[in-house]
Design an enzyme around this catalytic site. Sequence first.
Site, PDB file in Angstrom:
ATOM      1  N   SER B 322     -64.911 -62.392  17.707  1.00  0.00           N
ATOM      2  CA  SER B 322     -65.243 -61.578  18.871  1.00  0.00           C
ATOM      3  C   SER B 322     -64.842 -62.296  20.158  1.00  0.00           C
ATOM      4  O   SER B 322     -64.266 -61.690  21.071  1.00  0.00           O
ATOM      5  CB  SER B 322     -66.744 -61.278  18.874  1.00  0.00           C
ATOM      6  OG  SER B 322     -67.128 -60.743  20.101  1.00  0.00           O
ATOM      7  N   TRP B 325     -61.158 -62.154  20.405  1.00  0.00           N
ATOM      8  CA  TRP B 325     -60.699 -60.804  20.750  1.00  0.00           C
ATOM      9  C   TRP B 325     -60.621 -60.637  22.265  1.00  0.00           C
ATOM     10  O   TRP B 325     -59.746 -59.963  22.799  1.00  0.00           O
ATOM     11  CB  TRP B 325     -61.673 -59.771  20.169  1.00  0.00           C
ATOM     12  CG  TRP B 325     -61.359 -58.346  20.549  1.00  0.00           C
ATOM     13  CD1 TRP B 325     -60.556 -57.485  19.883  1.00  0.00           C
ATOM     14  CD2 TRP B 325     -61.851 -57.620  21.697  1.00  0.00           C
ATOM     15  NE1 TRP B 325     -60.499 -56.272  20.524  1.00  0.00           N
ATOM     16  CE2 TRP B 325     -61.288 -56.336  21.642  1.00  0.00           C
ATOM     17  CE3 TRP B 325     -62.701 -57.932  22.741  1.00  0.00           C
ATOM     18  CZ2 TRP B 325     -61.553 -55.358  22.608  1.00  0.00           C
ATOM     19  CZ3 TRP B 325     -62.966 -56.968  23.707  1.00  0.00           C
ATOM     20  CH2 TRP B 325     -62.396 -55.700  23.629  1.00  0.00           C
ATOM     21  N   HIS B 326     -61.564 -61.294  22.969  1.00  0.00           N
ATOM     22  CA  HIS B 326     -61.600 -61.143  24.421  1.00  0.00           C
ATOM     23  C   HIS B 326     -60.400 -61.778  25.096  1.00  0.00           C
ATOM     24  O   HIS B 326     -59.998 -61.343  26.183  1.00  0.00           O
ATOM     25  CB  HIS B 326     -62.896 -61.731  24.995  1.00  0.00           C
ATOM     26  CG  HIS B 326     -64.071 -60.842  24.790  1.00  0.00           C
ATOM     27  ND1 HIS B 326     -64.807 -60.860  23.638  1.00  0.00           N
ATOM     28  CD2 HIS B 326     -64.617 -59.874  25.570  1.00  0.00           C
ATOM     29  CE1 HIS B 326     -65.765 -59.952  23.723  1.00  0.00           C
ATOM     30  NE2 HIS B 326     -65.667 -59.331  24.880  1.00  0.00           N
ATOM     31  N   GLY B 327     -59.862 -62.807  24.511  1.00  0.00           N
ATOM     32  CA  GLY B 327     -58.694 -63.388  25.163  1.00  0.00           C
ATOM     33  C   GLY B 327     -58.239 -64.651  24.482  1.00  0.00           C
ATOM     34  O   GLY B 327     -58.986 -65.295  23.740  1.00  0.00           O
ATOM     35  N   PHE B 484     -58.461 -57.438  28.672  1.00  0.00           N
ATOM     36  CA  PHE B 484     -58.630 -57.686  27.235  1.00  0.00           C
ATOM     37  C   PHE B 484     -57.914 -56.620  26.436  1.00  0.00           C
ATOM     38  O   PHE B 484     -57.959 -56.549  25.258  1.00  0.00           O
ATOM     39  CB  PHE B 484     -60.114 -57.730  26.864  1.00  0.00           C
ATOM     40  CG  PHE B 484     -60.891 -58.722  27.707  1.00  0.00           C
ATOM     41  CD1 PHE B 484     -60.330 -59.954  28.028  1.00  0.00           C
ATOM     42  CD2 PHE B 484     -62.145 -58.428  28.184  1.00  0.00           C
ATOM     43  CE1 PHE B 484     -61.019 -60.862  28.809  1.00  0.00           C
ATOM     44  CE2 PHE B 484     -62.854 -59.330  28.962  1.00  0.00           C
ATOM     45  CZ  PHE B 484     -62.287 -60.549  29.277  1.00  0.00           C
TER      46      PHE B 484
END
Lengths: 310, 484
Positions: B322, B325-327, B484
């Site tokens: 997670s 996933w954001h960056g 994102f």
Amino acid sequence: MKIFLKKIIVFLALFLLIATIIQIALSVKIKGKIISGHDNLEQIANADVVFLGSSRCWVQFDPHFFDKTFKVTSANIGVDGHSEIAMAIVRLKDYLERNKPPKFAILSFDPLMSAGSEKNNTNYVHKDNFARYAFYPNSKDLLFVNYFNFTTAEKYIPLYSIFKYNLLYNAIFTKKNDSYITYGYEKHDEQWDTISNPITGEMKNCFFTARDIPSVTNSLNELNDLCIKNNIKLLCIQTPVYKVIQDDIVFSYPASIAKSLAIPFIDVNVPSIRNNITYFYNSDHLNTSGIAQIDTLFKRSNLLNTFLKQ
Amino acid sequence: MLFTSLNFAIFLPVVFILYWFGTNKNLSLQNILLLLASYFFYASWDYRFLFLLIFSTLLDYFTSIQMFTAENQQKKKFWFWLSISINLGFLGFFKYYNFFTTSFADSLSLLGIQANFWTLKVILPVGISFYTFHGLSYVIDIYKGRIKPERNFIDYALFVSFFPLLVAGPIERATHLLPQIQKKRDFNYSAAVDGVRQILWGLFKKIVIADNCAKFANTIFNNSNSYSGSTLVLGALFFTFQIYCDFSGYSDIAIGTARLFGIDLLRNFAFPYFSRDIAEFWRRWHISLSTWFRDYLYIPLGGSKGGTWMKIRNTFIIFLVSGFWHGANWTFIVWGFLNALYIMPSIILNTNRNNLYTVALGRLIPSVKDFFSILLTFLLTVFAWIFFRSENLHMAISYIAKIFTPTLFKLPYFPGIGLSVSTFIFTFLFILIEWIGRERQYAIQFIGMSWPRSIRWSFYITLGLIIFYFAVSTPSQQFIYFQF
């Protein structure tokens, strides 16, 4: 669906109405008052003498001194941040819309001035101060509103320009401005703080060059024409700069331009003032000590005495 | 085209009028209109990436049909992995290529090997993480036999590209959104009014709270060396409200907008800062992503079925993924790791489902225990956000180290930016309204519904004027989650 749309339209109309009411209330509240110090367009002076120019006019020509010394009534309508002659023309036109024409106009004229353009202005310094005039401008306000290129939204959406240029607080809590500002003259007592504002010749980059002489001459001619049309006598005065930006050749241009247009010219940019740092608060602005010095020169000036007694 | 822009304020009513007045008698026409509007909306960001979106849509559309009609399991697997790898390939290329090459080069240099890999100067296509996850959930659901593939390309394309959710979610599921797209939609007055109200609240959160807090958060984080520990704490708090109001404000506008077209989107936020523990926080923060990871990663990994160690392992995996996933930055990974650590006690003690209901349900004042639980959870979250906001790990660690110095006990100050009293007042009022409305979908859903219309409308007009004021007087900030 129809009810939904009807309600949305009613809501938006109500919103617009309330915004318009607030806009009108604020406009009425600030009418004739100065809220930022620079927005003195509505000040009625009906003066004998007006001073035109940039900040070098705004902070260096003290109307109190002229009133007392030459027994005239005077008003400083210089515009801080605007060294374009085009702005001086706009400001004088605006003044004439609201006041009787003065007998004399004194332009602070030196190599820091430029021609500018009334129709294609790109200098927006202090635009925010004039945003109060942007909403539904009347014919008088249009001069400044057009000069600063206020957008359609700023002109026709209530509160838009007041909000955008952060004038709300000033409009609600109108402060009492210093009487110097009310008379159109900003007094600077301070000495030059050379630590935070070091001595440099940077301002030399703002001088007009020999190549610009024709355009500056044209602009000055345009201003002169406006003055003649309104029976105003125009005089140009060159005030001192600190020695670090003195350039004898460049500072000789204004005199020759004025001469070419048969406009009287006084030069008080003299070594005794420009070589003394205590007379300045930066390289191109005199403080009150420096202004006292030029005022002495003005008092002694035969040309000025004769000019103002016409 | 930002939701807070003038362009969107023109775009939305035009599409709305065409939708309900021009195409309302024909479902296919309505869907075509919405799809074209969505593509126009997306192209207004960068038309070049529209082709990527269309390609990704076509890929999932065809592979899912191939998968469904495959004669044997091997072929089904082939189409499944083809779709997954191309989808993740695009995401990896645009989002993570530079991260992996620089991280690999850095680790080689630790071994004394100097490697010079090419890095690419590519712009991250806006919304790629969101629409890729839409597509992935669809393909996985078909592979698992949960749904049948959609044969109508327009309907499927609209599911992927519906403009309110296209660039920053909520991340929808085919099982939830596709049936709504296939079904005739009638105008529902209450839903539309509710949608407008939610849009209004979303705009307030974004323009009044988030953009104002951003001014302070950005200045403090960008010059953290110049500020005292107490100012840095305030900086972290400003960012905490900025990110919540920015993202949940966006979600409110998206959900409200969709409701105007008769479509219900998944809820994305449920007052997360009133959570009593981290597990509750994650049930309330970015719900559509959390549940996505739960359904498509945590459960396939075994979920909580394999005993405590399995639960711990899987929890760490989903939080790290997670974060990633954001960056493509270690700061996000550490942020994910921290949250995994925070949640560990409740996983081990099996208390992660203790707080399933809204705090102080039916009461205005929480109990002392609830109050302190909320405060502790909030502070842990604020701490984790420091990593999320920092440019790199070094900056995050310096920021934290600077907080824990004697200057923590000095009065905070903001040289150069002034202290905006209005930011504090509006943030305080915002927290108050959120608290009062915490049992609803969004804070002002039922606030004032029993009030006389004149008072209710006065409230909305006041809210509108405040939004209008900040919209034109404060520089607009990009929505954080667009990156994102």
